[in-house]
Design an enzyme around this catalytic site. Structure first.
Site, PDB file in Angstrom:
ATOM      1  N   GLU A 138       0.842  -1.207   0.000  1.00 13.87           N
ATOM      2  CA  GLU A 138       0.000   0.000   0.000  1.00 13.87           C
ATOM      3  C   GLU A 138       0.871   1.249   0.000  1.00 13.87           C
ATOM      4  O   GLU A 138       1.833   1.349   0.775  1.00 13.87           O
ATOM      5  CB  GLU A 138      -0.899  -0.031   1.241  1.00 13.87           C
ATOM      6  CG  GLU A 138      -2.350   0.224   0.962  1.00 13.87           C
ATOM      7  CD  GLU A 138      -2.996  -0.796   0.028  1.00 13.87           C
ATOM      8  OE1 GLU A 138      -3.199  -0.467  -1.158  1.00 13.87           O
ATOM      9  OE2 GLU A 138      -3.301  -1.907   0.474  1.00 13.87           O
ATOM     10  N   HIS A 139       0.532   2.193  -0.867  1.00 11.39           N
ATOM     11  CA  HIS A 139       1.281   3.455  -1.013  1.00 11.39           C
ATOM     12  C   HIS A 139       2.732   3.199  -1.434  1.00 11.39           C
ATOM     13  O   HIS A 139       3.624   3.973  -1.116  1.00 11.39           O
ATOM     14  CB  HIS A 139       1.223   4.287   0.281  1.00 11.39           C
ATOM     15  CG  HIS A 139      -0.129   4.905   0.531  1.00 11.39           C
ATOM     16  ND1 HIS A 139      -0.423   6.209   0.236  1.00 11.39           N
ATOM     17  CD2 HIS A 139      -1.266   4.354   1.016  1.00 11.39           C
ATOM     18  CE1 HIS A 139      -1.696   6.446   0.565  1.00 11.39           C
ATOM     19  NE2 HIS A 139      -2.221   5.338   1.024  1.00 11.39           N
ATOM     20  N   SER A 156     -24.621   7.664 -15.193  1.00  7.85           N
ATOM     21  CA  SER A 156     -24.248   6.550 -14.324  1.00  7.85           C
ATOM     22  C   SER A 156     -25.452   6.060 -13.544  1.00  7.85           C
ATOM     23  O   SER A 156     -26.211   6.858 -12.992  1.00  7.85           O
ATOM     24  CB  SER A 156     -23.164   6.987 -13.336  1.00  7.85           C
ATOM     25  OG  SER A 156     -23.104   6.062 -12.269  1.00  7.85           O
ATOM     26  N   GLY A 178     -12.136   1.262  -1.156  1.00 11.15           N
ATOM     27  CA  GLY A 178     -10.835   0.611  -1.246  1.00 11.15           C
ATOM     28  C   GLY A 178     -10.770  -0.481  -2.296  1.00 11.15           C
ATOM     29  O   GLY A 178      -9.770  -1.161  -2.420  1.00 11.15           O
ATOM     30  N   SER A 207     -11.304   0.226  -5.498  1.00 11.39           N
ATOM     31  CA  SER A 207     -10.948   0.947  -6.714  1.00 11.39           C
ATOM     32  C   SER A 207     -12.063   1.014  -7.758  1.00 11.39           C
ATOM     33  O   SER A 207     -11.908   0.573  -8.897  1.00 11.39           O
ATOM     34  CB  SER A 207      -9.684   0.341  -7.331  1.00 11.39           C
ATOM     35  OG  SER A 207      -9.232   1.202  -8.339  1.00 11.39           O
ATOM     36  N   SER A 266     -12.904   3.716  -9.071  1.00 11.34           N
ATOM     37  CA  SER A 266     -12.511   4.718 -10.074  1.00 11.34           C
ATOM     38  C   SER A 266     -11.748   4.059 -11.228  1.00 11.34           C
ATOM     39  O   SER A 266     -12.024   4.344 -12.396  1.00 11.34           O
ATOM     40  CB  SER A 266     -11.701   5.849  -9.442  1.00 11.34           C
ATOM     41  OG  SER A 266     -10.524   5.389  -8.833  1.00 11.34           O
ATOM     42  N   GLU A 320      -6.586  10.337 -14.321  1.00  5.80           N
ATOM     43  CA  GLU A 320      -6.916  10.541 -12.908  1.00  5.80           C
ATOM     44  C   GLU A 320      -5.952  11.542 -12.260  1.00  5.80           C
ATOM     45  O   GLU A 320      -6.351  12.376 -11.452  1.00  5.80           O
ATOM     46  CB  GLU A 320      -6.912   9.191 -12.174  1.00  5.80           C
ATOM     47  CG  GLU A 320      -7.492   9.286 -10.785  1.00  5.80           C
ATOM     48  CD  GLU A 320      -8.025   7.977 -10.225  1.00  5.80           C
ATOM     49  OE1 GLU A 320      -8.269   7.018 -10.993  1.00  5.80           O
ATOM     50  OE2 GLU A 320      -8.217   7.906  -8.997  1.00  5.80           O
ATOM     51  N   ASP A 323      -3.915   0.692  -9.432  1.00  7.70           N
ATOM     52  CA  ASP A 323      -5.336   0.396  -9.616  1.00  7.70           C
ATOM     53  C   ASP A 323      -5.682   0.159 -11.080  1.00  7.70           C
ATOM     54  O   ASP A 323      -6.435  -0.752 -11.417  1.00  7.70           O
ATOM     55  CB  ASP A 323      -6.189   1.545  -9.069  1.00  7.70           C
ATOM     56  CG  ASP A 323      -6.065   1.677  -7.563  1.00  7.70           C
ATOM     57  OD1 ASP A 323      -5.444   0.796  -6.943  1.00  7.70           O
ATOM     58  OD2 ASP A 323      -6.582   2.663  -7.023  1.00  7.70           O
ATOM     59  N   TYR A 349      -4.417  11.767   1.239  1.00  5.98           N
ATOM     60  CA  TYR A 349      -3.581  10.979   0.326  1.00  5.98           C
ATOM     61  C   TYR A 349      -2.454  11.865  -0.217  1.00  5.98           C
ATOM     62  O   TYR A 349      -1.290  11.464  -0.283  1.00  5.98           O
ATOM     63  CB  TYR A 349      -4.463  10.466  -0.817  1.00  5.98           C
ATOM     64  CG  TYR A 349      -3.814   9.496  -1.767  1.00  5.98           C
ATOM     65  CD1 TYR A 349      -4.035   8.129  -1.648  1.00  5.98           C
ATOM     66  CD2 TYR A 349      -3.000   9.943  -2.798  1.00  5.98           C
ATOM     67  CE1 TYR A 349      -3.465   7.235  -2.529  1.00  5.98           C
ATOM     68  CE2 TYR A 349      -2.417   9.058  -3.686  1.00  5.98           C
ATOM     69  CZ  TYR A 349      -2.655   7.713  -3.551  1.00  5.98           C
ATOM     70  OH  TYR A 349      -2.079   6.843  -4.440  1.00  5.98           O
TER      71      TYR A 349
END
Ligand code: ADP
Ligand code: MG
Length: 355
Positions: A17-18, A51, A106, A108, A110, A142, A154, A203
């Site tokens: 993560e990150h 959407s 979490g 994803s 997007s 993004e 992602d 973030y």
């Protein structure tokens, strides 16, 4: 012109993560939840997007006239904006999105939206784009248009990952390998019900702090700090920078070890790595919230659980558990009900999927 339909899955990151914006390693899997994009090309240069998940509003814009509106249509505008910058021609289109990837949890949503839409555009306008290029375009949209400075994990996961193999990805070279999940491993995902937004500030702050830490260590990216040689140096940094760097550097090492565990079928050690990763996100990177910490603590006390950790960018979202195959549904129901009793939050089980 004929309608095209394309889809892309959400993902659960097993560990790492990150690490992606430090050009490190990640290990995501696809989940059954996915975004479906239905696209019909138009004769003009207009885009109309709708959407199923967000309101009745139909967003409209002209290709070449993309402007940020701080709404979900920015993800779509971002894609056509990047395509134009790269000199890739598309015409106008009507787009309908329908997704069962929960938003801001979490998994994803997007990237699922971006990759599903890109796949539909690729099919409708005969674009010669590889799956990796498609992920790169989605990430750039993004970062540069939506304004969320995310790494490439992602989009690569939505474009390339499967459900029964983890995508071991080197985010520097974009080399990847499908690592099959051992047959006796089942994944469980439980949503805390606390939603985050990646375009939001936390973030961005973590990214900036860890990039400052990299500069203080004299490297471009924390990927370049090797664990054994530099932990002393990291610990000597100002406290916040030390913690941020320590998370990224130890997390990278954990991804490499997790890959080995998957290949060797060592689920016990894999589970320990999950717990260690969670502690690192909680104490060093400070991206967990109490609700998510509680889910991990409840998991620790549950028989049959090898390990648990928050998955995704943090500040809410979901946890992923490694459990004995066949016991996922019972374990998830148990933890979820305890969680609901203690917090009043829903604790929705996202995996195994009940429907
Ligand atoms: P995550 O990707 O972890 O779910 P993000 O904050 O990165 O969280 O992305 C969530 C945002 O993506 C939503 O706020 C919305 O703007 C957009 N989004 C995702 N899925 C859809 C959808 N099906 N319809 C409209 N917008 C969506
Ligand atoms: Mg996202």
């Amino acid at each position: 012109m004929p309608e095209v339909r394309a889809e892309a899955p959400g993902r659960v990151n097993l560990i790492g993560e990150h690490t992606d914006y430090h050009e490190g390693f990640v290990l995501p899997c696809a989940v059954p939840q996915r975004c479906v994009a239905t696209l019909r090309p138009r004769d003009d240069r207009r885009v109309r997007a709708q959407s199923e998940q967000i309101g009745d509003e139909v967003f409209e814009y002209e290709l070449g006239g993309e402007q940020r509106r701080d709404a979900w249509v920015d993800y779509v505008q971002g894609l056509t904006w990047v395509l134009a910058k790269r000199g890739i021609q598309v015409g106008g289109f009507d787009l309908h999105l329908d997704s069962d990837v929960p938003l801001g949890s979490g998994l994803s949503s997007s990237a699922a939206l971006e990759v599903a839409t890109m796949r539909a555009l690729r099919a409708a306008f005969d674009l010669e784009l590889t799956d990796v290029e498609l992920a790169r375009i989605a990430q750039r949209a993004e970062v540069e248009f939506v304004g969320a400075p995310v790494g490439i994990m992602d989009q690569m996961a939505a474009s390339l990952a499967g459900e029964r193999a983890a995508l071991f990805l080197d985010t520097r070279s974009l080399e990847f390998e499908q690592v099959p999940l051992p047959a006796d491993l089942e994944l469980v995902v439980i949503n805390s019900g606390v939603a985050h937004q990646h375009a939001g500030g936390d973030y961005v702050t973590r990214r900036r702090e860890s990039e400052e830490a990299a500069r203080l260590l004299g490297v471009d990216r924390l990927r370049d700090v090797s664990l054994d040689r530099r932990l002393d140096e990291i610990n000597a940094l100002p406290s916040t920078h030390a913690r941020r760097a320590r998370h990224v550097v130890t997390e990278n090492a954990r991804v490499l070890e997790a890959r080995t565990c998957l290949l060797a079928g060592d689920l016990k050690r894999l589970g320990q790595l999950f717990f260690e990763s969670h502690a690192s996100m909680r104490d060093d990177y400070e991206i967990t919230v109490p609700a998510v910490d509680l889910l991990v603590d409840l998991s620790r006390r549950q028989p049959g659980v090898f390990g648990a950790r928050m998955t995704g960018g943090g500040f809410g979202g979901a946890v992923v558990l490694a459990v004995t195959a066949g016991s996922g549904a019972d374990i998830a129901a148990n933890i979820s009900s305890k969680y609901s009793n203690q917090t009043g939050n829903d604790g929705q089980v996202l995996l195994p999927r009940l429907t």
